[in-house]
Design a protein around this motif. Structure first.
Motif, PDB file in Angstrom:
ATOM      1  N   ILE C 372       0.842  -1.209   0.000  1.00 57.13           N
ATOM      2  CA  ILE C 372       0.000   0.000   0.000  1.00 57.13           C
ATOM      3  C   ILE C 372       0.871   1.251   0.000  1.00 57.13           C
ATOM      4  O   ILE C 372       0.480   2.297  -0.505  1.00 57.13           O
ATOM      5  CB  ILE C 372      -0.976  -0.028   1.206  1.00 57.13           C
ATOM      6  N   HIS C 373       2.092   1.128   0.523  1.00 53.55           N
ATOM      7  CA  HIS C 373       2.960   2.299   0.542  1.00 53.55           C
ATOM      8  C   HIS C 373       3.580   2.563  -0.821  1.00 53.55           C
ATOM      9  O   HIS C 373       3.837   3.703  -1.179  1.00 53.55           O
ATOM     10  CB  HIS C 373       4.089   2.105   1.560  1.00 53.55           C
ATOM     11  N   TRP C 380      -5.600   0.923  -3.292  1.00 56.05           N
ATOM     12  CA  TRP C 380      -6.922   1.456  -2.940  1.00 56.05           C
ATOM     13  C   TRP C 380      -8.013   0.921  -3.836  1.00 56.05           C
ATOM     14  O   TRP C 380      -9.125   0.653  -3.377  1.00 56.05           O
ATOM     15  CB  TRP C 380      -6.906   2.987  -2.935  1.00 56.05           C
ATOM     16  N   TYR C 445      -6.169  -9.208   0.953  1.00 55.84           N
ATOM     17  CA  TYR C 445      -5.769  -7.801   0.959  1.00 55.84           C
ATOM     18  C   TYR C 445      -4.717  -7.541   2.022  1.00 55.84           C
ATOM     19  O   TYR C 445      -3.701  -6.891   1.761  1.00 55.84           O
ATOM     20  CB  TYR C 445      -6.992  -6.923   1.195  1.00 55.84           C
ATOM     21  N   GLY C 446      -4.949  -8.050   3.200  1.00 57.27           N
ATOM     22  CA  GLY C 446      -4.046  -7.767   4.305  1.00 57.27           C
ATOM     23  C   GLY C 446      -2.638  -8.264   4.027  1.00 57.27           C
ATOM     24  O   GLY C 446      -1.659  -7.582   4.324  1.00 57.27           O
ATOM     25  N   ILE C 447      -2.533  -9.433   3.431  1.00 54.26           N
ATOM     26  CA  ILE C 447      -1.196  -9.990   3.261  1.00 54.26           C
ATOM     27  C   ILE C 447      -0.467  -9.350   2.085  1.00 54.26           C
ATOM     28  O   ILE C 447       0.722  -9.091   2.155  1.00 54.26           O
ATOM     29  CB  ILE C 447      -1.286 -11.518   3.152  1.00 54.26           C
ATOM     30  N   LEU C 450      -0.962  -4.850   3.068  1.00 58.97           N
ATOM     31  CA  LEU C 450      -0.728  -4.251   4.379  1.00 58.97           C
ATOM     32  C   LEU C 450       0.480  -4.875   5.057  1.00 58.97           C
ATOM     33  O   LEU C 450       1.073  -5.824   4.552  1.00 58.97           O
ATOM     34  CB  LEU C 450      -1.974  -4.416   5.256  1.00 58.97           C
ATOM     35  N   GLY C 451       0.823  -4.347   6.211  1.00 64.58           N
ATOM     36  CA  GLY C 451       1.961  -4.880   6.955  1.00 64.58           C
ATOM     37  C   GLY C 451       3.278  -4.373   6.392  1.00 64.58           C
ATOM     38  O   GLY C 451       3.335  -3.351   5.707  1.00 64.58           O
ATOM     39  N   GLN C 452       4.337  -5.120   6.710  1.00 62.59           N
ATOM     40  CA  GLN C 452       5.638  -4.739   6.185  1.00 62.59           C
ATOM     41  C   GLN C 452       5.984  -5.639   5.024  1.00 62.59           C
ATOM     42  O   GLN C 452       5.545  -6.781   4.978  1.00 62.59           O
ATOM     43  CB  GLN C 452       6.708  -4.944   7.252  1.00 62.59           C
ATOM     44  N   ARG C 553       5.090  10.092  15.254  1.00 60.96           N
ATOM     45  CA  ARG C 553       5.410   8.815  14.612  1.00 60.96           C
ATOM     46  C   ARG C 553       6.489   8.104  15.411  1.00 60.96           C
ATOM     47  O   ARG C 553       7.497   8.697  15.761  1.00 60.96           O
ATOM     48  CB  ARG C 553       5.922   9.054  13.191  1.00 60.96           C
TER      49      ARG C 553
END
Lengths: 315, 216, 657
Positions: C372-373, C380, C445-447, C450-452, C553
């Protein structure tokens, strides 16, 4: 969309927002009493929310924008849920926007949003919490729908207001199928709101937590919104229970007198429900996480049985 | 109105049968059995008062003493002495057992449909439910590995039959009922004696030890 | 307008073929092929969608093509128009995306372009065909062109194997369809079939043949095995087309046969379809939860969605068989709506995986993460697709799920008592499938996003190009719009449901979706969205107004554990583990567990489809055995072959005599 409808709608929504922390506080207080503790007082959730809102937010470096949006999404979804469940009156303006199936959809939306947010940081706990939450939800959502379907079959409508009107205001009738639905609903309520046999709201023990594991990385206002949303969720669930199983006292369309009575009746029911939940939570022990699917599966099948019994007995 | 109560009690009976299926603890099984007995008593009283059959009141009293007081008491004593109050392993996991249970409900209701058309008493669905209760108790006996849960299954099977009898034909003649009650009581006592013997011999109540007793 | 939509659609299809040929000729200039031909193909898709949407009534035509005395018949009615609309609107987005996507495939862009456009044209003609001849020709063209598309990377053995399985299943299905047409009595035209009345046994036989044939193409249980093989093998736009559109041609075929050509319904046919659909749906949902390859996961999710569509068809047949036309219309509309929805969200997700694949070179979920980054556009839009496929309001997946559940709930008591009780159980299973889809999508989606990042190279992932974005945006917009204003499509579907089941939904209010009456059930996605958004907005404003908005942050708290790295996140296997445990009997799981003394412990779990072992492998062995028997007559000496000829000739002569 009548003016009265809009008025009751907004009144009910605001009341739910305000009463939700109160109910949580009452529940915790009852638990404390039952466990021979002094307890923090009914107003503790409000104090906690106030404290959290004033703090500085700390967000993990690896968080994406999704992480910051989710608390608001959660809060918005729960507001909608609280506004379509008839707790005070059945004349609600938004009730046509979403029926019982959509209500389950709202809860699913909230669940998926918070699970995604939990996975966003990329910690071991977040992923674990998300997985467990989805596991519980995967069986709890159908179970909730089965309960709502049983009520819909009785009232021949999936609209929550019509269901309540049918169950509360026609002549008294016993619906055996609702006995099954009631058991299933109680189990869903406990599981979905991270209550005792499935999750322990008071514990941060790494190996057992579900809900707490997901929101570990949240702080300050975001955490406050999530906590508030969870209390609204619990409140919404309890009011669904009230609407389905003891609907008497909810005001009918455009009935000012009924409205005046509805609030004290609602509060009385909430007090009883809170004490009952506290009692259940005191009596049962936390289950192993591997038993959770079994617990939820049983709830789901009880829901299915409720529907079946409706067809068997014609009531 | 009476019909509604009987329907309610019938579905509570079904609910209890499923609750038994989903229970692991023997202690809770006995409690459920006791509640089942109370439901039966309530049902008999409702039928007695609506139909004016006075002998049903005696029958209710008999059920109360036997199934709510004596049998649970015996069973409690038994499990305390045998020390099997806690979890029992089920042979099949609980949701699958319940799925089979749901299939049983559907089948037994459809099987009972022609009979209930004939019966023409107060309620229609109750025969199906009684039949389902009997079969569900049998299912519970199949899926448990401890001998004592088989006894409870057997007793709740009898409950299902009793329910069918009261709600369709307003009960059996008193003599038959007394006889059945005595049979059940004696049966439980004898089984209790057996259990002690079994445990003496195998030091466990697990049924898999009994499998070894066949002749080789 | 009469006649115009048909002409436009036929010309668009012919234009596709022409585009393909041009692409083949111009393969020396790959950038021209990509930047000119694919956008033109997208434009043709848009034309098909628009003309199908605005077509009305029935148009027929006899084509100049075909064999002498055996012309092709074409027909555009409301059913084919609706599926053409699905085809055109999904193709528009996919072709736009393909423009950007195929920049890495320049080696064989010429053949790829030809196959791609022939595939599109073949699907169009399948939907337009009004005789068995044209239908089978285009069906075969569709199967073959998609086979070549699947085996684009034919140098890799696994892809060749996947292609083979696909081709095999496609032909098993095609033979069954051909036999079905044969069983419909003499004439090959659909018009003649509409007029023939089959007796009970014959009709059942015909139905079973058609169900098997179209089911094989759609991926119903147990004929689904080609889907999880072929989809990961194909390039992503092709997977999107195959899953989003091609599977729907099979649904179209089944509907056409059941309600138009056979024009009779027997209740137990409905039960067969319903039961198959339910098991397909549950199977697909459970299997997609344990996959580790993202495209395989989506392929199993397609199996699930096809199952849901079949449930809808089964319900429609049951209602129609008992002459409950308005309920049949409700179930049918839900089914068709789900077809449209699936075309949008599944295509979208396949395209997203394509972009991820291009950016990272990874299909394995266990090596992705945190995108996502790096790829916000993809992330999205994929979020919209994932939420839609999970059936969440206010997106489109929820609308069709809602309609289908309504159809289940308003069963007022079918005259058959077993059936009456099975319906709620079926509804329960359907709801369970929907909830499982949510699980799958959180995993998906999460895997991925998202995450690192789980691998170092993901930190250099590049976002998608502008053509790809255009494709995503169109499909994502479709998911949102179909979710928010379902009224317009449902209004349009009245024509189809009138044609097929002789009733339509009475939904007059554009804001509310209320298929029976607003007393019984109503849902308004727009109001839903407005209320939620205003609650979110008010909460945001209030929080900002009354409290400071300070944010700091920091490294994640993580319960105070000092070390954290990407390897500590849930893997895809880990996320699927609860499902694998609950549904253990369904899977064939091969585990490799480390012993406590291993210095380099390895853990692996491989989940396989039991159907391979139950059906296909025994079947394959049997086929091999029989082939071996026949092999014995092969001698390799010409004299022996002449002897065979001689003997055959004598035997035939004797029989004829």
């Amino acid at each position: 969309m009548s003016a009265f409808g809009l008025f009751t709608q907004i009144l009910q929504l605001l009341l739910s927002l305000l009463l939700a922390p109160f109910f949580l506080g009452w529940l915790n207080q009852c638990r404390a009493w039952l466990q021979n503790r002094q307890g923090a007082g009914i107003e503790q959730p409000y104090r906690k929310l106030g404290k959290l809102f004033h703090k500085d937010a700390v967000i993990a470096e690896s968080a994406s924008p999704l992480f910051r949006m989710v608390p608001y999404v959660l809060f918005g979804a729960m507001c909608l849920a609280a506004s379509i469940v008839p707790s005070l009156a059945t004349d609600l303006s938004f009730s046509k926007a979403a029926d019982a199936i959509a209500l389950a959809g709202i809860f699913a939306l909230a669940r998926i949003a918070i699970s995604l947010a939990a996975m966003d940081i990329g910690t071991a706990f977040g992923g674990m919490g998300a997985r467990r939450e989805m596991l519980v939800g995967f069986l709890a959502e159908p179970a909730l729908l089965m309960v709502l379907f049983t009520a819909s079959l009785i009232s021949r409508s999936t609209s929550l207001t019509v269901i309540v009107e049918t169950l509360a205001h026609r002549h008294f009738e016993i619906y055996p199928s609702m006995a099954f639905a009631g058991i299933a609903f109680l189990m869903v309520l406990l599981a979905e709101n991270a209550r005792l046999p499935v999750d322990n709201p008071a514990s941060h023990l790494e190996l057992t937590m579900i809900h707490e594991a997901m929101i570990l990385e949240y702080s300050a206002r975001h955490l406050a919104l999530i906590e508030w949303a969870s209390s609204i969720k619990l409140f919404a669930y309890v009011t669904i229970g009230i609407a389905l199983f003891v609907p008497w006292g909810i005001a009918q369309a455009a009935d000012w007198l009924g409205m005046a009575f509805a609030l004290p009746i609602l509060i009385a029911k909430l007090l009883v429900a809170g004490a009952g939940l506290a009692l259940i939570e005191t009596l049962v022990a936390k289950q192993r996480i591997f038993r959770a699917p079994e617990f939820m599966g049983t709830a789901f099948l009880f829901g299915v049985l409720g529907m079946l019994v409706h067809f068997l007995l014609g009531a | 109105m009476a019909g509604q109560y009987i329907n309610l009690l019938a579905s509570i009976l079904l609910l209890l049968a499923f609750a038994m299926l989903s229970q692991r603890r023997i202690k809770s099984l006995i409690n459920l059995f006791m509640i089942q007995g109370m439901t039966l008593v309530a049902n008999t009283v409702v039928i007695a008062s609506t139909t004016g059959q006075t002998h049903l009141y005696y029958s209710a009293l008999l059920t109360l003493t036997l199934k709510v007081v004596i049998l649970p008491w015996i069973l409690y004593r038994m499990i305390r002495q045998l020390n099997v109050e806690w979890d029992v392993e089920t042979l099949i996991n609980i949701p699958s057992t319940m799925l089979v249970g749901i299939a049983i409900v559907i089948i037994s209701f459809n099987l009972a449909l022609p009979i209930s058309h004939l019966a023409g008493t107060i309620t229609r669905g109750t025969i199906g439910i009684a039949m389902a209760c009997v079969l569900l108790s049998l299912l519970m006996m199949i899926t448990r590995s401890k001998a004592i849960s088989q006894v409870i299954g057997f007793l709740s099977m009898e409950n299902g039959l009793f329910f069918a009898a009261t709600s369709t034909t307003y009960g059996m003649p008193m003599v038959v009922e007394l006889g059945v009650a005595l049979d059940v009581l004696v049966g439980v006592l004898i089984l209790g004696v057996f259990f002690f013997q079994i445990r003496e011999k195998f030091e466990s109540l697990d049924l898999k030890h009994l499998e070894k007793t066949e002749e080789e | 307008m009469n006649g115009l939509p048909m002409d436009l659609i036929v010309s668009a299809a012919l234009f596709w073929i022409a585009l393909g040929l041009v692409g083949l000729v111009a393969q020396k200039k790959p950038s021209f092929v990509r930047n000119a031909i694919f956008p033109l193909g997208a434009l043709a898709g848009a034309i098909v969608a628009v003309s199908a949407f605005f077509s009305s009534g029935v148009e027929t035509a006899v084509s100049f093509l075909g064999l002498p005395d055996l012309p092709f018949h074409l027909r555009l009615d409301s059913l084919s128009a609706f599926f053409l609309f699905i085809l055109g609107s999904a193709t528009f987005g996919i072709s736009l995306y393909a423009t950007g996507y195929f920049r890495n495939e320049e080696k064989h862009i010429g053949t790829l372009c030809l196959e791609y456009h022939v595939f599109l044209a073949a699907m169009t003609f399948v939907l337009l065909a009004d005789d068995a001849f044209l239908f089978m020709v285009s069906w075969e063209a569709m199967a073959l062109s998609s086979y070549f598309l699947v085996t684009t990377d034919h140098k890799i053995p696994e892809i060749r194997r996947a292609g083979f399985i696909y081709l095999l299943m496609a032909h098993v299905g095609a033979i069954s369809i051909l036999l079905y047409f044969g069983s419909m009595g003499g004439d090959y035209g659909f018009d003649a079939m509409r007029k023939t009345h089959l007796s009970g046994m014959q009709a059942t036989f015909a139905f079973l043949l058609a169900f098997f044939g179209f089911g094989a193409k759609a991926g119903m249980l147990p004929l689904h095995v080609w889907l999880p093989e072929a989809h990961p093998a194909a390039p992503s736009p092709v997977s999107a087309l195959m899953s989003g559109v091609m599977l729907k041609t099979a649904v179209y075929g089944l509907l056409r046969v059941l309600f138009d050509l056979l024009h009779m319904q027997v209740w137990w046919w409905g039960v067969v379809i319903l039961a198959t659909g339910l098991s397909t749906a549950l199977f697909g949902a459970v299997f997609s939860a344990v996959q580790s390859d993202m495209k395989r996961l989506l392929a199993y999710s397609s199996v699930e969605n096809i199952g849901i569509i079949f449930v809808g068809i089964g319900l429609t047949v049951i209602f129609k068989a008992y002459a409950m036309n308005s309920l049949a219309a409700l179930a049918l509309v839900a089914t068709l709506y789900h077809c449209l929805n699936h075309a949008f969200f599944k295509s979208l997700l396949f395209l997203c995986t394509g972009s991820v694949l291009h950016a990272t070179g990874e299909r394995n979920l266990g090596k992705l993460g945190g995108l996502i980054h790096k790829m916000p556009w993809v992330a999205w839009t994929a979020l919209i697709g994932s939420l839609a496929i999970a059936g969440l309001p206010p997106l489109n997946g929820f609308v069709s799920e809602w309609l289908l559940l309504q159809a289940f709930l308003f069963t007022p008591g079918l005259p058959h008592s077993y059936l009456n009780m099975l319906i709620p159980v079926a509804a329960a299973a359907l709801v369970l499938t929907g909830a499982a889809a949510g699980y799958v999508m959180v995993k998906f989606y999460g895997i991925i996003f998202l995450g690192q990042p789980r691998e170092e190279k993901l930190r250099e992932a590049k976002s998608s190009g502008k053509w790809e974005r255009a494709g995503f945006l169109w499909l994502a917009a479709g998911c949102v719009l179909l979710g928010l204003v379902p009224f317009f499509v449902i209004d349009h579907l009245a024509g189809v449901s009138n044609f097929l089941v002789g009733a339509s939904l009475e939904n007059r209010d554009w804001l509310f979706l209320a298929p029976i009456s607003s007393e019984r059930a109503s849902y308004s996605p727009l109001l839903f969205l407005i209320v939620t958004l205003s609650a979110i907005g008010l909460a945001f404003i209030a929080v900002r107004r009354f409290y400071h908005g300070r944010v700091r942050r920091e490294i994640p708290w993580n319960c105070g554990y000092p070390v954290w790295n990407a390897r500590m996140q849930d893997t895809s296997e880990g996320f699927g583990q609860p499902i694998r445990q609950i549904f253990d009997p369904f899977f064939k799981v091969g585990r490799e567990l480390p012993s406590p003394f291993d210095s380099k412990p390895r853990y692996s779990a491989k989940t396989e489809d039991k159907f391979w072992y139950w059906i296909y492998i025994p079947f394959g062995r049997a086929a091999e055995y029989f082939a071996g028997l026949f092999g014995k007559i092969q001698q390799g000496r010409i004299l022996v072959y002449l002897l065979y000829n001689f003997v055959t000739l004598i035997v035939l002569l004797l029989i004829v005599q």
